[in-house]
Design a protein around this motif. Structure first.
Motif, short mmCIF file in Angstrom:
data_model
loop_
_atom_site.label_atom_id
_atom_site.label_comp_id
_atom_site.label_asym_id
_atom_site.label_seq_id
_atom_site.Cartn_x
_atom_site.Cartn_y
_atom_site.Cartn_z
N TYR A 182 50.97 7.30 -2.94
CA TYR A 182 51.20 6.84 -4.31
C TYR A 182 52.37 7.60 -4.94
O TYR A 182 53.19 7.02 -5.66
CB TYR A 182 49.95 7.04 -5.15
N GLN A 190 47.73 -6.86 -6.57
CA GLN A 190 46.32 -6.79 -6.22
C GLN A 190 45.68 -8.17 -6.24
O GLN A 190 44.91 -8.53 -5.33
CB GLN A 190 45.58 -5.86 -7.19
N GLU A 191 46.01 -8.95 -7.28
CA GLU A 191 45.47 -10.30 -7.38
C GLU A 191 45.87 -11.14 -6.19
O GLU A 191 45.06 -11.87 -5.61
CB GLU A 191 45.95 -10.95 -8.68
N ARG A 243 51.64 -4.13 -10.35
CA ARG A 243 50.58 -3.65 -9.45
C ARG A 243 49.37 -4.58 -9.49
O ARG A 243 48.80 -4.93 -8.45
CB ARG A 243 50.19 -2.23 -9.87
N ARG A 244 49.00 -5.00 -10.69
CA ARG A 244 47.83 -5.88 -10.81
C ARG A 244 48.10 -7.27 -10.22
O ARG A 244 47.21 -7.89 -9.62
CB ARG A 244 47.42 -5.99 -12.27
N GLN A 249 46.68 -10.09 -3.16
CA GLN A 249 46.03 -9.66 -1.94
C GLN A 249 44.55 -10.03 -1.91
O GLN A 249 43.99 -10.39 -0.86
CB GLN A 249 46.23 -8.15 -1.74
N VAL A 250 43.88 -9.93 -3.07
CA VAL A 250 42.47 -10.32 -3.13
C VAL A 250 42.33 -11.81 -2.83
O VAL A 250 41.44 -12.23 -2.10
CB VAL A 250 41.89 -9.98 -4.52
#
Length: 214
Positions: free
Chosen positions: A157, A204-205, A200-201, A207-208
């Motif tokens: 990170y 994440q969305e 980042r979110r 990849q989910v």
């Protein structure tokens, strides 16, 4: 230009301009009569910087005054960036009430982890940096929630953060020592956090959704 033109160009109400002047944030204009003054481009730039500090940066008038003083005294681009970085609000996790002895142990452990991470990254950071204490507090609170982030796990990170910081400084360096440097530095430093968090979110969305579809 007259104060009305200064207001029109900057979007700052005349009453606010007069207030900033009384508070020592804005230099006085060149007097042309007992109740009249002329303002120049330096006043336009300073008002834009004040707006960036108080709106984007969320600083109080007193904190804004301190930043402007530091910026005026800075002799280099790095000095300007440092002054603004230290002045902007630092994200700090609120400390939870608990056992004092355990809190002290957790604080010491978190502080050691932060020092270890900084050493691993070979970062030049002042011991008095507010960001060091903020990260220490955040790691301490994560431990309280049994979500440990050890230095070895944080390195990946930190490397990403290092790359982002490099991009931020490249944007600032492109301005050199121009009058717009301080204003743009506030914009970059104040807005980059929310923008990076939203990216980042979104990642994440993505990849989910891909995992759920896979």
């Amino acid at each position: 230009m007259k104060i009305s033109e200064l207001s029109r160009r900057t979007g700052v109400p005349v009453a606010s301009i007069k207030y900033f002047r009384r508070e020592g944030l804005l230099p006085a204009g060149r007097a042309t009569a007992a109740t009249l003054a002329e303002y120049g481009e330096e006043h336009v730039q300073r008002l834009r910087l004040i707006k960036a500090l108080t709106t984007l940066g969320g600083l109080s008038i007193a904190a804004t005054r301190d930043v402007l003083t530091a910026v005026d005294q800075a002799e280099t681009t790095d000095g300007t960036l440092r002054a603004i970085s230290y002045a902007l609000p630092v994200p700090v996790t609120a400390a939870s009430a608990g056992d004092p002895d355990r809190d002290a142990q957790a604080e010491a452990a978190a502080r050691a982890d932060v020092a270890d991470l900084i050493a691993r990254m070979d970062w030049e950071v002042a011991d008095s940096s507010p960001h060091v204490q903020a990260l220490t507090t955040a790691l301490r609170e994560l431990r309280r929630l049994h979500a440990d982030y050890r230095p070895e796990g944080l390195v990946a990170y930190a490397e990403l953060a290092h790359a982002i910081a490099g991009l931020d400084l490249e944007r600032a360096a492109a301005l050199g020592d121009s009058p717009a440097l301080a204003e743009q530095a506030v914009i970059v430093l104040a807005l980059s956090g929310p923008v990076i968090e939203l990216l980042r979110r979104l990642a994440q969305e993505d990849q989910v959704r891909r995992r759920s579809l896979g």
